[in-house]
Design a protein around this motif. Structure first.
Motif, mmCIF file in Angstrom:
data_model
loop_
_atom_site.group_PDB
_atom_site.id
_atom_site.type_symbol
_atom_site.label_atom_id
_atom_site.label_comp_id
_atom_site.label_asym_id
_atom_site.label_seq_id
_atom_site.Cartn_x
_atom_site.Cartn_y
_atom_site.Cartn_z
ATOM 1 N N GLN A 488 0.866 -1.197 0.000
ATOM 2 C CA GLN A 488 0.000 0.000 0.000
ATOM 3 C C GLN A 488 0.894 1.236 0.000
ATOM 4 O OE1 GLN A 488 -2.447 0.409 3.438
ATOM 5 N NE2 GLN A 488 -3.605 2.173 2.630
ATOM 6 N N SER A 489 0.621 2.142 -0.967
ATOM 7 C CA SER A 489 1.391 3.384 -1.042
ATOM 8 C C SER A 489 0.826 4.391 -0.045
ATOM 9 C CB SER A 489 1.348 3.954 -2.458
ATOM 10 O OG SER A 489 0.016 4.212 -2.851
ATOM 11 N N LEU A 490 1.725 5.003 0.715
ATOM 12 C CA LEU A 490 1.316 5.988 1.734
ATOM 13 C C LEU A 490 1.665 7.409 1.342
ATOM 14 C CD1 LEU A 490 2.425 4.033 4.929
ATOM 15 C CD2 LEU A 490 0.188 4.031 3.807
ATOM 16 N N SER A 491 2.657 7.582 0.488
ATOM 17 C CA SER A 491 3.061 8.915 0.064
ATOM 18 C C SER A 491 3.910 8.778 -1.179
ATOM 19 C CB SER A 491 3.860 9.606 1.176
ATOM 20 O OG SER A 491 4.232 10.916 0.783
ATOM 21 N N ASN A 492 4.060 9.889 -1.905
ATOM 22 C CA ASN A 492 4.860 9.855 -3.125
ATOM 23 C C ASN A 492 6.349 9.830 -2.794
ATOM 24 O OD1 ASN A 492 2.496 10.011 -4.551
ATOM 25 N ND2 ASN A 492 2.602 12.238 -4.832
ATOM 26 N N GLY A 493 7.109 9.202 -3.697
ATOM 27 C CA GLY A 493 8.554 9.193 -3.525
ATOM 28 C C GLY A 493 9.165 7.883 -3.976
ATOM 29 N N VAL A 494 10.486 7.811 -3.827
ATOM 30 C CA VAL A 494 11.234 6.605 -4.202
ATOM 31 C C VAL A 494 11.564 5.833 -2.930
ATOM 32 C CG1 VAL A 494 13.335 5.717 -5.266
ATOM 33 C CG2 VAL A 494 12.163 7.689 -6.270
ATOM 34 N N VAL A 495 11.231 4.547 -2.934
ATOM 35 C CA VAL A 495 11.429 3.698 -1.756
ATOM 36 C C VAL A 495 12.380 2.556 -2.117
ATOM 37 C CG1 VAL A 495 10.320 2.267 -0.012
ATOM 38 C CG2 VAL A 495 9.085 4.195 -1.019
ATOM 39 N N ASP A 496 13.392 2.355 -1.296
ATOM 40 C CA ASP A 496 14.250 1.168 -1.410
ATOM 41 C C ASP A 496 13.657 0.075 -0.524
ATOM 42 O OD1 ASP A 496 16.052 2.305 -3.138
ATOM 43 O OD2 ASP A 496 17.391 3.017 -1.551
ATOM 44 N N VAL A 497 13.440 -1.097 -1.102
ATOM 45 C CA VAL A 497 12.892 -2.218 -0.340
ATOM 46 C C VAL A 497 13.886 -3.374 -0.355
ATOM 47 C CG1 VAL A 497 10.496 -1.586 -0.751
ATOM 48 C CG2 VAL A 497 11.657 -3.107 -2.346
ATOM 49 N N GLU A 498 13.999 -4.035 0.780
ATOM 50 C CA GLU A 498 14.838 -5.228 0.887
ATOM 51 C C GLU A 498 13.963 -6.456 0.669
ATOM 52 O OE1 GLU A 498 16.687 -5.127 4.668
ATOM 53 O OE2 GLU A 498 17.973 -3.398 4.212
ATOM 54 N N ILE A 499 14.343 -7.272 -0.305
ATOM 55 C CA ILE A 499 13.589 -8.482 -0.623
ATOM 56 C C ILE A 499 14.439 -9.674 -0.214
ATOM 57 C CG2 ILE A 499 12.446 -9.798 -2.421
ATOM 58 C CD1 ILE A 499 12.253 -7.230 -4.052
ATOM 59 N N SER A 500 13.913 -10.512 0.646
ATOM 60 C CA SER A 500 14.668 -11.665 1.136
ATOM 61 C C SER A 500 13.799 -12.909 1.111
ATOM 62 C CB SER A 500 15.187 -11.413 2.556
ATOM 63 O OG SER A 500 14.110 -11.142 3.447
ATOM 64 N N LEU A 501 14.478 -14.064 1.154
ATOM 65 C CA LEU A 501 13.793 -15.347 1.161
ATOM 66 C C LEU A 501 14.122 -16.082 2.452
ATOM 67 C CD1 LEU A 501 14.665 -16.525 -2.481
ATOM 68 C CD2 LEU A 501 12.630 -15.273 -1.726
ATOM 69 N N THR A 502 13.150 -16.807 2.965
ATOM 70 C CA THR A 502 13.366 -17.620 4.154
ATOM 71 C C THR A 502 12.704 -18.982 3.971
ATOM 72 O OG1 THR A 502 11.388 -16.711 5.215
ATOM 73 C CG2 THR A 502 13.482 -15.636 5.719
ATOM 74 N N SER A 503 13.093 -19.914 4.827
ATOM 75 C CA SER A 503 12.467 -21.230 4.835
ATOM 76 C C SER A 503 11.223 -21.192 5.710
ATOM 77 C CB SER A 503 13.450 -22.269 5.369
ATOM 78 O OG SER A 503 13.703 -22.042 6.744
ATOM 79 N N SER A 504 10.540 -22.315 5.816
ATOM 80 C CA SER A 504 9.334 -22.377 6.635
ATOM 81 C C SER A 504 9.628 -22.135 8.107
ATOM 82 C CB SER A 504 8.647 -23.734 6.466
ATOM 83 O OG SER A 504 9.539 -24.769 6.855
ATOM 84 N N THR A 505 10.880 -22.397 8.502
ATOM 85 C CA THR A 505 11.262 -22.180 9.901
ATOM 86 C C THR A 505 11.893 -20.822 10.132
ATOM 87 O OG1 THR A 505 13.395 -23.265 9.499
ATOM 88 C CG2 THR A 505 11.581 -24.644 10.288
ATOM 89 N N GLY A 506 11.924 -19.977 9.089
ATOM 90 C CA GLY A 506 12.461 -18.631 9.239
ATOM 91 C C GLY A 506 13.941 -18.502 8.985
ATOM 92 N N LEU A 507 14.590 -19.577 8.528
ATOM 93 C CA LEU A 507 16.017 -19.505 8.235
ATOM 94 C C LEU A 507 16.248 -18.795 6.905
ATOM 95 C CD1 LEU A 507 17.021 -23.133 9.293
ATOM 96 C CD2 LEU A 507 17.416 -21.012 10.551
ATOM 97 N N SER A 508 17.273 -17.962 6.854
ATOM 98 C CA SER A 508 17.555 -17.169 5.662
ATOM 99 C C SER A 508 17.997 -18.055 4.503
ATOM 100 C CB SER A 508 18.644 -16.145 5.974
ATOM 101 O OG SER A 508 18.976 -15.390 4.826
#
Length: 556
Positions: A488-508
């Motif tokens: 959901q966009s809250l305001s205008n601008g450029v946002v850097d987002v970190e995209i990561s993957l984990t296992s079902s147990t939360g391991l990176s």
């Protein structure tokens, strides 16, 4: 025929004749030392390895097996050299398992070789799988011996269809896989693939001069009850024979001097050197027997792991030994049944550099096990990598230290590649013009199995809110898939987002990827209104034109 060759042939023929008759004679080479007679009879047992080079991944493929078992192949030559002779064969179970894993698709020469192995009169005992250096594990942080986990990943059910009942059964076999001689197991277990009717249960032959006292507890825990140690690795009472007990474990002590003399005899090439080396071997055996106080001495000769046997050289060495009336060749089990004395381990640990190297391998293997938790069948991947780890441990360092480092580094590189085989696909910057939308995230899977991961998107600023912190995504083997993360966009601008993957147990899983999103909050409503206005205008114009056309006179 040159005189030297003729003399050597004559000496060998005389030695073989005398061996059969039990007589003794001086060697034909005048400057070689004469054989002596021990003060007591000496029983001698010989154990020799049957192995293949490492760097095969822990399983031999069909092409390699075909090469090794052809008439002049490596395995054929080794079996030719030892079959039917008073030599116990220490075989690498990997060879047996590699043939059995292939089932009916195994090369004919390999299956014939395995059947021949089951019919020979020699006693068979196992080496560690892949001829692995087991004390590298017991002396590292692992603290235990390593063994195969499973071979299911390598089995093809189509290769294990039942054999027709009309197929004639072999007249004799000691291969325990053939419970039913007229059929192959529908789907063999790991135990089926590794089992054999070995002469000594719980047998272990570690690498020469690598054992410390603390290793024995790990050996015992894994069910090993009889081990072979070099005399330099053991402290025995004066006059003791070759059978000892150490902390409840039976230790068969190979005489270091006699074993080295045997290796020299097998490695000699010049006629004069062969005769002198064979004589030196007999002298070493007799001296070892004379130093013992028992009525019948016992001497164990352990042929080096890395030496490919020559049938002719082995025949000559055995003939020269048996030319002495004091020497009697016995089986390994006969020697092991003689009274034992209590002994202690003379600690000979692995080098610090080698332990450091293998610790890196074990650390990588643990990281792999964690990573494989995302796979549909993680144990299959773990089992395959266990065989490859054992293959690394099977590298014989004394042949060329560089080979060891090469294998270690190869394993580490493969481990790194595996653990980075599931990653977020880098994409160009995203444009988000709606107040609510979905952020598409593509994930690549280079494994041979389907994997399930959870996508997490974490904005670095407050311009964007994420609706679901973990989006589940399944990616088929060797493919890509796309997951959609609600935002959901809250305001205008450029946002850097970190995209990561984990296992079902939360391991990176893999590394975090940073992407840029251009957020234009509130653009959705004006665009919808503008589009709606255009639709209204078009509709109005059309409606007005219809009315005008109806009011216009027909004659016009």
């Amino acid at each position: 025929m040159p005189i030297r060759v003729f003399s050597a042939a004559l000496a060998l023929g005389l030695g073989l004749t005398l061996a059969a008759s039990g007589a003794s004679a001086a060697p034909t080479v005048t400057d070689a030392p004469a054989l002596t007679t021990a003060s007591a009879a000496t029983n001698v047992a010989v154990i020799a390895p049957l192995t293949v080079p490492s760097d095969n991944g822990g399983l031999l493929d069909a092409d390699t097996l075909a090469d090794y078992t052809e008439p002049l192949g490596l395995l054929t030559r080794q079996l030719d050299a030892m079959a039917g002779k008073p030599v116990a064969i220490a075989i690498d179970p990997m060879i047996v398992a590699s043939i059995r894993v292939l089932g009916t698709s195994a090369p004919d020469s390999a299956r014939e070789w395995l059947e021949r192995l089951s019919l020979i009169s020699n006693e068979l005992v196992p080496l560690p799988y892949a001829n692995a250096d087991v004390t590298l594990a017991t002396q590292s942080e692992v603290g235990a011996t390593l063994e195969p986990i499973s071979f299911d990943f390598a089995l093809n059910a189509a290769n294990f269809a039942a054999v027709e009942e009309s197929t004639p059964a072999p007249t004799q076999t000691s291969d325990p896989m053939d419970d039913d001689p007229n059929a192959v197991p529908a789907y063999p277990t790991t135990e089926n693939l590794l089992s054999w009717d070995y002469a000594i249960d719980g047998f272990l032959r570690p690498r020469t001069d690598t054992v410390v006292a603390s290793d024995l507890a790990a050996f015992t825990e894994r069910g090993y009850s009889t081990i072979v140690l070099s005399s330099t690795n053991v402290t025995r009472p004066a006059g003791a024979g070759s059978v000892t007990t150490i902390d409840g474990v039976t230790a068969l002590v190979a005489d270091a001097t006699a074993s080295a003399a045997m290796d020299d005899a097998l490695g000699s090439t010049v006629d004069r050197d062969v005769t002198a080396a064979d004589t030196a071997l007999s002298e070493a055996v007799l001296n070892a027997g004379a130093a013992q106080t028992a009525g019948t001495a016992s001497v164990l000769i352990a042929i080096d792991h890395s030496l490919e046997l020559s049938s002719a050289r082995l025949d000559a060495a055995l003939a020269t030994m048996t030319a002495s009336p004091s020497i009697t060749m016995v089986t390994l089990t006969e020697l092991a049944s003689t009274p034992a004395v209590t002994a202690t381990i003379n600690d000979m640990p692995q080098s610090e550099s080698r332990i450091t190297d293998v610790s890196r391998v074990f650390t990588a293997a643990r990281a792999e096990r964690t990573f494989f938790s995302i796979a549909a069948d993680p144990e299959a991947l773990v089992a395959e990598r266990r065989l490859e780890l054992l293959d690394v441990l099977g590298t014989v360092e004394t042949e060329d230290p560089a080979d060891w480092l090469t294998e270690v580094n190869r394993f580490l590189v493969d481990s790194r590649d595996l653990r980075t085989s599931v990653t977020v696909v880098e994409a160009s910057n995203f444009l988000l013009v709606a107040d609510n939308g979905f952020l598409p995230v593509s994930v690549s899977n280079n494994l041979d199995q389907a994997v399930t991961v959870y996508i997490t998107v974490d904005p670095r600023t407050g311009l964007l809110a994420v609706g679901d912190g973990r989006v589940e995504l399944t990616i088929e083997a060797n493919s890509q898939a796309k997951g959609e993360v609600p935002v959901q966009s809250l305001s205008n601008g450029v946002v850097d987002v970190e995209i990561s993957l984990t296992s079902s147990t939360g391991l990176s899983v893999g590394s975090t990827t940073v992407s840029e999103i251009n957020v234009q909050a509130g653009w959705e409503t004006p665009l919808v209104l503008a589009f709606g206005a255009v639709v209204v205008v078009i509709f109005t114009v059309g409606f007005v034109r219809s009315i005008v056309r109806r009011r216009k006179p027909v004659n016009d």
